[in-house]
Design a protein around this motif. Structure first.
Motif, PDB file in Angstrom:
ATOM      1  N   THR A 177       0.812  -1.222   0.000  1.00 28.71           N
ATOM      2  CA  THR A 177       0.000   0.000   0.000  1.00 28.71           C
ATOM      3  C   THR A 177       0.841   1.267   0.000  1.00 28.71           C
ATOM      4  OG1 THR A 177      -0.159  -0.162   2.407  1.00 28.71           O
ATOM      5  CG2 THR A 177      -1.935  -1.137   1.125  1.00 28.71           C
ATOM      6  N   GLU A 178       1.958   1.273   0.726  1.00 25.39           N
ATOM      7  CA  GLU A 178       2.780   2.480   0.807  1.00 25.39           C
ATOM      8  C   GLU A 178       3.494   2.748  -0.505  1.00 25.39           C
ATOM      9  OE1 GLU A 178       5.367   2.410   4.121  1.00 25.39           O
ATOM     10  OE2 GLU A 178       3.761   2.249   5.614  1.00 25.39           O
TER      11      GLU A 178
ATOM     12  N   HIS B 170     -10.483   2.399  -4.670  1.00 27.63           N
ATOM     13  CA  HIS B 170      -9.280   1.765  -5.202  1.00 27.63           C
ATOM     14  C   HIS B 170      -9.642   0.863  -6.372  1.00 27.63           C
ATOM     15  CE1 HIS B 170      -7.661   2.166  -0.815  1.00 27.63           C
ATOM     16  NE2 HIS B 170      -7.623   3.321  -1.475  1.00 27.63           N
ATOM     17  N   LEU B 171      -9.163   1.205  -7.565  1.00 30.65           N
ATOM     18  CA  LEU B 171      -9.397   0.393  -8.762  1.00 30.65           C
ATOM     19  C   LEU B 171      -8.083  -0.208  -9.218  1.00 30.65           C
ATOM     20  CD1 LEU B 171     -11.782   2.641 -10.922  1.00 30.65           C
ATOM     21  CD2 LEU B 171     -12.384   0.940  -9.200  1.00 30.65           C
ATOM     22  N   LEU B 172      -8.046  -1.525  -9.322  1.00 28.40           N
ATOM     23  CA  LEU B 172      -6.875  -2.238  -9.832  1.00 28.40           C
ATOM     24  C   LEU B 172      -7.265  -2.874 -11.156  1.00 28.40           C
ATOM     25  CD1 LEU B 172      -4.005  -3.315  -9.562  1.00 28.40           C
ATOM     26  CD2 LEU B 172      -4.893  -5.177  -8.150  1.00 28.40           C
TER      27      LEU B 172
ATOM     28  N   GLU C 216      -9.269  -6.497   2.864  1.00 24.89           N
ATOM     29  CA  GLU C 216      -8.575  -5.736   3.905  1.00 24.89           C
ATOM     30  C   GLU C 216      -8.189  -4.345   3.407  1.00 24.89           C
ATOM     31  OE1 GLU C 216      -5.213  -7.881   5.282  1.00 24.89           O
ATOM     32  OE2 GLU C 216      -6.374  -9.515   6.187  1.00 24.89           O
ATOM     33  N   ASN C 217      -7.821  -4.252   2.129  1.00 22.68           N
ATOM     34  CA  ASN C 217      -7.325  -2.987   1.583  1.00 22.68           C
ATOM     35  C   ASN C 217      -8.325  -2.279   0.681  1.00 22.68           C
ATOM     36  OD1 ASN C 217      -4.314  -2.983   2.467  1.00 22.68           O
ATOM     37  ND2 ASN C 217      -4.622  -5.037   1.652  1.00 22.68           N
ATOM     38  N   ASN C 218      -9.570  -2.776   0.657  1.00 19.81           N
ATOM     39  CA  ASN C 218     -10.662  -2.129  -0.087  1.00 19.81           C
ATOM     40  C   ASN C 218     -10.327  -1.950  -1.564  1.00 19.81           C
ATOM     41  OD1 ASN C 218     -12.003  -1.798   2.438  1.00 19.81           O
ATOM     42  ND2 ASN C 218     -10.843   0.071   2.797  1.00 19.81           N
TER      43      ASN C 218
ATOM     44  N   PRO D 231     -19.449  -2.085   3.589  1.00 20.32           N
ATOM     45  CA  PRO D 231     -19.723  -2.297   2.168  1.00 20.32           C
ATOM     46  C   PRO D 231     -18.424  -2.695   1.464  1.00 20.32           C
ATOM     47  CG  PRO D 231     -20.527  -0.150   2.931  1.00 20.32           C
ATOM     48  CD  PRO D 231     -19.632  -0.683   3.986  1.00 20.32           C
ATOM     49  N   ARG D 232     -18.525  -3.685   0.594  1.00 17.38           N
ATOM     50  CA  ARG D 232     -17.326  -4.178  -0.089  1.00 17.38           C
ATOM     51  C   ARG D 232     -16.711  -3.061  -0.934  1.00 17.38           C
ATOM     52  NH1 ARG D 232     -15.894  -9.260  -0.485  1.00 17.38           N
ATOM     53  NH2 ARG D 232     -18.000  -9.984   0.036  1.00 17.38           N
ATOM     54  N   GLY D 233     -15.399  -2.873  -0.744  1.00 14.77           N
ATOM     55  CA  GLY D 233     -14.681  -1.843  -1.485  1.00 14.77           C
ATOM     56  C   GLY D 233     -14.710  -0.477  -0.836  1.00 14.77           C
ATOM     57  N   PHE D 234     -15.423  -0.311   0.303  1.00 15.13           N
ATOM     58  CA  PHE D 234     -15.486   0.960   1.009  1.00 15.13           C
ATOM     59  C   PHE D 234     -14.465   0.967   2.145  1.00 15.13           C
ATOM     60  CE2 PHE D 234     -19.070   1.288  -1.469  1.00 15.13           C
ATOM     61  CZ  PHE D 234     -19.949   2.312  -1.145  1.00 15.13           C
ATOM     62  N   ARG D 235     -13.993   2.168   2.490  1.00 14.40           N
ATOM     63  CA  ARG D 235     -13.184   2.280   3.707  1.00 14.40           C
ATOM     64  C   ARG D 235     -14.067   2.430   4.940  1.00 14.40           C
ATOM     65  NH1 ARG D 235     -12.838   7.289   6.073  1.00 14.40           N
ATOM     66  NH2 ARG D 235     -13.616   9.047   4.844  1.00 14.40           N
ATOM     67  N   ASP D 236     -15.275   2.977   4.752  1.00 16.49           N
ATOM     68  CA  ASP D 236     -16.203   3.163   5.861  1.00 16.49           C
ATOM     69  C   ASP D 236     -16.695   1.813   6.362  1.00 16.49           C
ATOM     70  OD1 ASP D 236     -16.372   5.339   3.743  1.00 16.49           O
ATOM     71  OD2 ASP D 236     -17.255   6.381   5.456  1.00 16.49           O
TER      72      ASP D 236
END
Length: 784
Positions: free
Chosen positions: A255-256, A266-268, A323-325, A440-445
């Protein structure tokens, strides 16, 4: 109305007195902790002298019965379940490119106290805010077959940034590349020149093979992205599959170095035209150490464990993405689309798009994939204890409740959806408190839920070991009863197992004619000592209870969906029935067209029971005599695209129609799973659409943008036509009149001629006849 609960409790207490037992007293428990586990309505009296002879058999009862029986309120152990919302920040409306203070889920923190068997409900609301920041990392396959794709990508950087800029004002882009593991049999090792130049055998020059290299950290400078892509060169590997999943894992967990922001989407984007190696494929090269899911990029940003660690498994990647959304987009060519769709089914939060041969459509693909991601909200649960059951009901749009679902689709930016969550504690875990997360999947909240388990009694803390109350130290006095040491029996441990008296057997018989201790124990000192049983535990005043004699379903005790307690199945959350074999879920009955049992039956125990004649199938989806799919989908086109029709009137559109609507200029051709439909709407226009189901069973409606409507008449042409028609009709009328008159005259003249020819005229002089010549004399004339 306020007196109704009191009346019910009074009747329940009276019934207990008449019939002698209720759910609390019938279980034969002898300790406070066992009592609390029977049912949430059960209470325990810890008062020392309670009941006849101080017996603990009736200490477990309804709270009202204990109080009516003389137990003081302070001695009643009756912990109750509770729920307290500790943080509830309102939902935000817009991010404005900055998501630090944005809230997309509410509440954010709550605390629950739960008793065994009890349930608590709470509501989670989620909102996709506008202008949310986006981090887009482009992960590209640089094997030799992607040469033309790299050339095309070099020209698309600015266009990609401009396209994504329509959805967010805060975009950052990064770039990484992969080929495969740098060892045989994945790479060329002979001749030696092929190590530095894998294209040596085809007389070309290319880059030495590498596993994964991180090229550009996420940046707002689009020019840097374009510049770095231009500097890239393709490589070449030996076998057909690539090492893409190694690259995915490093891009997710580093991540760093990648630069993932905690407050952004976050889109990969994973682009390739080939299959990929998966876990255990490393054994081909003698690699047996499993992937550890950690970051292993060296100072040059090269993956330095490519020859040490095996490829990651799908489950490990899914865990790390959660874990990292991270939202993973598979942008792959048509040849491998079916394979990656299978991967997507096993990896929640991933989408698949078909990439053209030269990646020319990658911008459109990313835009559509991001829109698809933003149109769906799906809850995931992290760290929930096994003893806690959670069930979900979704309220997606227009307040329509969809039981058994924890996801909503077909949403627009700014829509708010809510989920009703029911938490039930099946049994007591070892810990007294646990914390889990709903997000929610993909959210940081996320929502942080802390649960305290009310499994213990407060009186247990006051237990007296070797208490004098228990026959001078022959037991532990706890919660009003003595827990006797081995070899001692009786309410106060006053009897030794060696002191057997036949006269005490009467106290071990439940009713006349019944065997002593129900035939499953020995009567010692007037108290049943239950035998050990290989099938489970036996307990109760008369050894009448056990945890293995309950109804079974297909050989499974309580269908493996509940706990057996004294002949009754205590069902887990989401199950019901005498043997807990009936599911309360309804999502298993949802058909591909978005209707419960296709609208042709009822969902009973999670299975469709078709009620419409002729309907059959797992979701009653097959019905030769029922209206065809075009008729069914017509109403969905009307409500979803045109915002009209009966589904709009009764607010059932979002509940019934789960299709994805795609507007097209013309209906496309699909080999299978597609039906072309047409219908005439309320304006007499013909609407054309295609009902298509993809490989995953998703329903898509391709609706032609403009209906075919009859063109309006040209007024000038109509006026001229009417005037011309009038003139023409007048001229024709005149011609007809002239013709008729001519015919009539000719007939009359012919008749006259015929009559004249037949006439015989008299030739005598007519006395009245005067000649045409007249002579006049001028009297004034005097001639010369």
């Amino acid at each position: 109305m306020e007196t109704l609960p009191a009346v019910l409790l009074l009747l329940l207490s009276a019934a207990a007195g008449v019939f002698g037992s209720n759910i609390c007293t019938s279980r034969g428990v002898t300790t406070c902790q066992q009592c609390l586990a029977v049912h949430p309505s059960c209470a325990w009296c810890s008062q020392e002298e309670f009941g006849k002879g101080g017996s603990g058999a009736s200490r477990c009862d309804l709270k009202e019965n204990l109080l009516n029986g003389g137990c003081s309120n302070t001695a009643v152990e009756f912990p109750s379940s509770s729920l307290n919302i500790q943080k509830n920040t309102p939902l935000s409306d817009k991010a404005s490119g900055n998501a630090k203070d944005v809230t997309q889920i509410t509440p954010q923190k709550l605390h629950m106290m739960l008793r065994p068997g009890d349930t608590k409900r709470f509501t989670v609301s989620v909102k996709q805010v506008e202008d949310y920041p986006v981090d887009l990392y482009y992960l590209m396959d640089l094997s030799f077959s992607m040469k033309d794709d790299l050339a095309r990508l070099r020209t698309l950087g600015n266009e990609l940034a401009m396209t994504m800029g329509r959805t967010t004002s805060n975009l950052r882009m990064g770039f990484g590349a992969f080929v495969d593991k740098t060892m045989s049999p994945y790479m060329y090792t002979y001749p030696p020149q092929a190590v530095e130049n894998p294209c040596y055998g085809i007389n070309e020059k290319c880059l030495a093979q590498f596993g994964f290299k991180h090229v550009l950290s996420l940046t707002e400078k689009v020019a840097r992205f374009t510049e770095e892509v231009k500097n890239q060169e393709v490589s070449r590997n030996r076998d057909a599959p690539e090492g893409g999943f190694d690259a995915v894992m490093q891009a997710v967990v580093c991540t760093e170095k990648i630069g993932w922001r905690p407050d952004a989407s976050h889109l990969l984007v994973f682009t390739t035209d080939a299959k990929t190696h998966i876990a255990l494929d490393g054994r081909l090269a003698g690699i047996v150490q499993p992937n550890d899911g950690q970051c292993h990029l060296d100072k040059d940003n090269i993956y330095n464990k490519t020859t040490v660690l095996d490829y990651p498994s799908l489950a490990l990647m899914t865990e790390k993405m959660s874990e990292n959304n991270i939202n993973l987009i598979f942008a792959v060519t048509s040849f491998v689309v079916p394979l990656y769709k299978e991967y997507s089914q096993l990896m929640p939060g991933t989408t698949v798009g078909t990439l053209s041969d030269d990646s020319g459509n990658v911008i459109q693909l990313i835009e559509e994939a991001y829109a698809k991601i933003r149109s769906k909200v799906e809850l995931e649960v992290l760290g929930v204890p096994e003893e806690l059951n959670l069930s979900f009901n979704a309220t997606c749009l227009n307040g329509e409740l969809i039981p058994g679902l924890k996801s909503c689709s077909g949403l627009k930016i700014g829509d708010t959806v809510s989920f009703s969550v029911e938490a039930q504690l099946r049994s007591c875990p070892k810990e007294k408190s646990r914390t889990f997360t709903i997000k929610p999947r993909g959210f940081r909240d996320s929502l942080e839920v802390t649960v305290d388990f009310a499994c213990d009694c407060a009186c247990e803390a006051k237990a007296e070991v070797n208490s004098s109350i228990c026959s001078n130290g022959n037991g532990t006095y706890e919660c009003g009863v003595c827990q006797c040491y081995p070899g001692r029996l009786g309410p106060r441990c006053e009897c030794s197992v060696e002191d057997y008296r036949p006269s005490d057997d009467a106290n071990c018989i439940s009713k006349a004619g019944s065997p002593i201790c129900s035939g499953r124990g020995d009567c010692l000192c007037g108290q049943c000592s239950c035998h050990a049983n290989e099938f489970g535990q036996v307990w109760g005043k008369y050894c009448e209870c056990d945890d293995f004699n309950c109804l079974r379903f297909k050989g499974a005790l309580c269908s493996n969906h509940g706990k057996c307690s004294c002949g009754f199945c205590q069902c887990d959350a989401g199950w019901q029935g005498e043997n807990c074999n009936c599911s309360t879920r309804t999502d298993t009955c949802m058909s591909s067209i978005g209707l419960l049992c296709s609208g042709r039956g009822n969902c009973e125990c999670g299975v469709c029971q078709c009620t419409q004649p002729g309907a059959y199938g797992a979701t009653c989806e097959k019905c030769p005599t029922c209206p065809d799919s075009c008729t069914i989908k017509k109403q969905c086109v009307e409500c979803q695209h045109f915002q009209r029709g009966s589904y709009i009137s009764d607010n059932s559109c979002n509940r019934i129609c789960k299709d994805e609507i795609k507007i097209v200029d013309a209906v496309v051709f699909h080999d299978t799973n597609a039906v072309n439909c047409s219908y005439k709407d309320e304006n007499d226009c013909v609407v054309h659409f295609q009902y298509y189901e993809d490989e995953s069973g998703k329903s898509i409606l391709f609706v032609v943008k403009e209906p075919e409507c009859p063109e309006g008449a040209d007024i000038l042409v109509v006026l001229l036509a009417v005037a011309g028609a009038i003139l023409l009709l007048g001229l024709v009328g005149l011609l007809i009149w002239k013709l008729l008159v001519t015919i009539h005259d000719r007939r009359e003249f012919a008749k006259f001629e015929e009559e004249r020819a037949k006439a015989k005229w008299d030739t005598a002089n007519n006395p009245l006849y005067k000649g045409a010549t007249s002579t006049f004399t001028n009297v004034a004339y005097r001639g010369n």
